[in-house]
Design a protein around this motif. Structure first.
Motif, PDB file in Angstrom:
ATOM      1  N   UNK A   1       0.798  -1.237  -0.067  1.00 38.67           N
ATOM      2  CA  UNK A   1       0.080   0.129  -0.157  1.00 38.67           C
ATOM      3  C   UNK A   1       0.774   1.162   0.126  1.00 38.67           C
ATOM      4  N   UNK A   2       0.481   2.211  -0.898  1.00 40.40           N
ATOM      5  CA  UNK A   2       1.168   3.380  -0.547  1.00 40.40           C
ATOM      6  C   UNK A   2      -0.103   4.426  -0.463  1.00 40.40           C
ATOM      7  N   UNK A   3      -0.322   5.017   0.747  1.00 47.26           N
ATOM      8  CA  UNK A   3      -1.092   6.039   1.215  1.00 47.26           C
ATOM      9  C   UNK A   3      -0.669   7.395   1.359  1.00 47.26           C
ATOM     10  N   UNK A   4      -1.058   8.290   0.572  1.00 49.93           N
ATOM     11  CA  UNK A   4      -0.449   9.834   0.874  1.00 49.93           C
ATOM     12  C   UNK A   4      -0.891  10.281   2.018  1.00 49.93           C
ATOM     13  N   UNK A   5       0.175  11.068   2.526  1.00 51.19           N
ATOM     14  CA  UNK A   5       0.097  11.397   4.182  1.00 51.19           C
ATOM     15  C   UNK A   5       0.273  10.355   5.290  1.00 51.19           C
ATOM     16  N   UNK A   6       0.465   9.162   4.991  1.00 53.56           N
ATOM     17  CA  UNK A   6       0.725   8.201   6.015  1.00 53.56           C
ATOM     18  C   UNK A   6       1.895   8.584   6.913  1.00 53.56           C
ATOM     19  N   UNK A   7       1.865   8.208   8.164  1.00 50.89           N
ATOM     20  CA  UNK A   7       2.762   8.345   9.029  1.00 50.89           C
ATOM     21  C   UNK A   7       4.003   7.421   8.751  1.00 50.89           C
ATOM     22  N   UNK A   8       5.286   8.093   8.992  1.00 51.90           N
ATOM     23  CA  UNK A   8       6.297   7.272   8.489  1.00 51.90           C
ATOM     24  C   UNK A   8       6.397   6.041   9.576  1.00 51.90           C
ATOM     25  N   UNK A   9       7.341   5.114   9.264  1.00 49.61           N
ATOM     26  CA  UNK A   9       7.559   3.677  10.139  1.00 49.61           C
ATOM     27  C   UNK A   9       8.244   4.422  11.079  1.00 49.61           C
ATOM     28  N   UNK A  10       7.989   4.295  12.574  1.00 57.10           N
ATOM     29  CA  UNK A  10       8.610   4.695  13.660  1.00 57.10           C
ATOM     30  C   UNK A  10       9.983   4.015  13.698  1.00 57.10           C
ATOM     31  N   UNK A  11      11.180   4.642  14.200  1.00 62.55           N
ATOM     32  CA  UNK A  11      12.364   3.932  14.374  1.00 62.55           C
ATOM     33  C   UNK A  11      12.280   2.769  15.108  1.00 62.55           C
ATOM     34  N   UNK A  12      11.623   2.512  16.240  1.00 63.61           N
ATOM     35  CA  UNK A  12      11.438   1.253  17.058  1.00 63.61           C
ATOM     36  C   UNK A  12      11.089   0.152  16.194  1.00 63.61           C
ATOM     37  N   UNK A  13      10.237   0.330  15.123  1.00 65.49           N
ATOM     38  CA  UNK A  13       9.775  -0.665  14.389  1.00 65.49           C
ATOM     39  C   UNK A  13      10.693  -1.081  13.069  1.00 65.49           C
ATOM     40  N   UNK A  14      11.722  -0.465  13.069  1.00 68.97           N
ATOM     41  CA  UNK A  14      13.039  -0.824  12.197  1.00 68.97           C
ATOM     42  C   UNK A  14      13.894  -1.862  12.791  1.00 68.97           C
ATOM     43  N   UNK A  15      13.728  -2.019  14.227  1.00 65.68           N
ATOM     44  CA  UNK A  15      14.753  -2.754  14.987  1.00 65.68           C
ATOM     45  C   UNK A  15      14.027  -4.055  15.566  1.00 65.68           C
ATOM     46  N   UNK A  16      14.346  -5.305  15.129  1.00 67.24           N
ATOM     47  CA  UNK A  16      13.571  -6.343  15.508  1.00 67.24           C
ATOM     48  C   UNK A  16      13.266  -6.511  16.960  1.00 67.24           C
ATOM     49  N   UNK A  17      14.336  -6.267  17.791  1.00 61.26           N
ATOM     50  CA  UNK A  17      14.145  -6.557  19.421  1.00 61.26           C
ATOM     51  C   UNK A  17      13.645  -5.273  19.960  1.00 61.26           C
ATOM     52  N   UNK A  18      13.443  -4.201  19.257  1.00 63.33           N
ATOM     53  CA  UNK A  18      12.569  -3.089  19.906  1.00 63.33           C
ATOM     54  C   UNK A  18      11.339  -3.012  19.417  1.00 63.33           C
ATOM     55  N   UNK A  19      11.190  -3.570  18.317  1.00 60.64           N
ATOM     56  CA  UNK A  19       9.601  -3.834  17.641  1.00 60.64           C
ATOM     57  C   UNK A  19       8.862  -4.512  18.409  1.00 60.64           C
ATOM     58  N   UNK A  20       9.381  -5.670  19.031  1.00 65.50           N
ATOM     59  CA  UNK A  20       8.696  -6.568  19.976  1.00 65.50           C
ATOM     60  C   UNK A  20       7.977  -5.915  21.174  1.00 65.50           C
ATOM     61  N   UNK A  21       8.398  -4.633  21.500  1.00 67.21           N
ATOM     62  CA  UNK A  21       7.831  -3.871  22.542  1.00 67.21           C
ATOM     63  C   UNK A  21       6.810  -3.197  22.320  1.00 67.21           C
ATOM     64  N   UNK A  22       6.298  -3.284  20.983  1.00 66.74           N
ATOM     65  CA  UNK A  22       5.187  -2.302  20.237  1.00 66.74           C
ATOM     66  C   UNK A  22       4.092  -3.631  20.058  1.00 66.74           C
ATOM     67  N   UNK A  23       2.856  -3.584  20.359  1.00 68.19           N
ATOM     68  CA  UNK A  23       1.844  -4.665  19.789  1.00 68.19           C
ATOM     69  C   UNK A  23       1.626  -4.464  18.318  1.00 68.19           C
TER      70      UNK A  23
END
Length: 147
Positions: free
Chosen positions: A67-89
């Motif tokens: 999906x490309x959605x105009x104006x969508x929020x960018x992927x947060x930095x923590x979602x780019x790091x596997x071990x930190x991403x686990x801390x977000x549901x």
């Protein structure tokens, strides 16, 4: 507990169809998934109700819906790091089984892929890469047979 076929669950047989991702640049993502992982463009469409531009890329029986959605929020930095991403549901990553993780990672690295990290989980090689939008993709070697 109700009688449930262990192979069917309550909804019957399941087969993976696709995994959905959101990206800032649809054309760049189509190219990345083709060049890095061999996916072919199957279909492009617009969904006015979102609104979004959408592409399905396919390799074998598996698809990724992009999906490309105009104006969508960018992927947060923590979602780019596997071990930190686990801390977000939420959904964490897409995983592909490959015969040899180190060989696959070496090929991806030569092709310019962003390697998040490589590790062994109980002696089994595993690696995470980021696609061109930062979405995590895991590569896993088949688990060795246990006696």
């Amino acid at each position: 507990m109700a009688d449930i076929d262990a192979n069917a669950g309550v909804v019957g047989p399941l087969r993976a169809h696709h995994h959905g991702i959101s990206v800032p640049d649809l054309d760049a993502a189509i190219t990345w998934y083709h060049m890095m992982l061999g996916f072919q463009l199957e279909k492009r469409l617009s969904i006015a109700a979102i609104p979004a531009e959408v592409a399905f890329v396919r390799r074998g029986d598996f698809r990724i819906e992009i999906f490309e959605v105009a104006g969508a929020a960018p992927l947060p930095e923590d979602r780019r790091v596997p071990n930190r991403d686990l801390k977000t549901h939420g959904n964490k990553h897409l995983c592909f089984e490959v015969p040899d993780v180190p060989t696959a990672v070496a090929a991806l690295r030569r092709a310019g892929a962003d390697i998040a990290f490589e590790l062994c989980v109980e002696g089994n090689p595993t690696a995470f890469v980021r696609d061109c939008a930062g979405n995590l993709i895991e590569f896993l070697q088949p688990f060795p047979d246990t006696p």
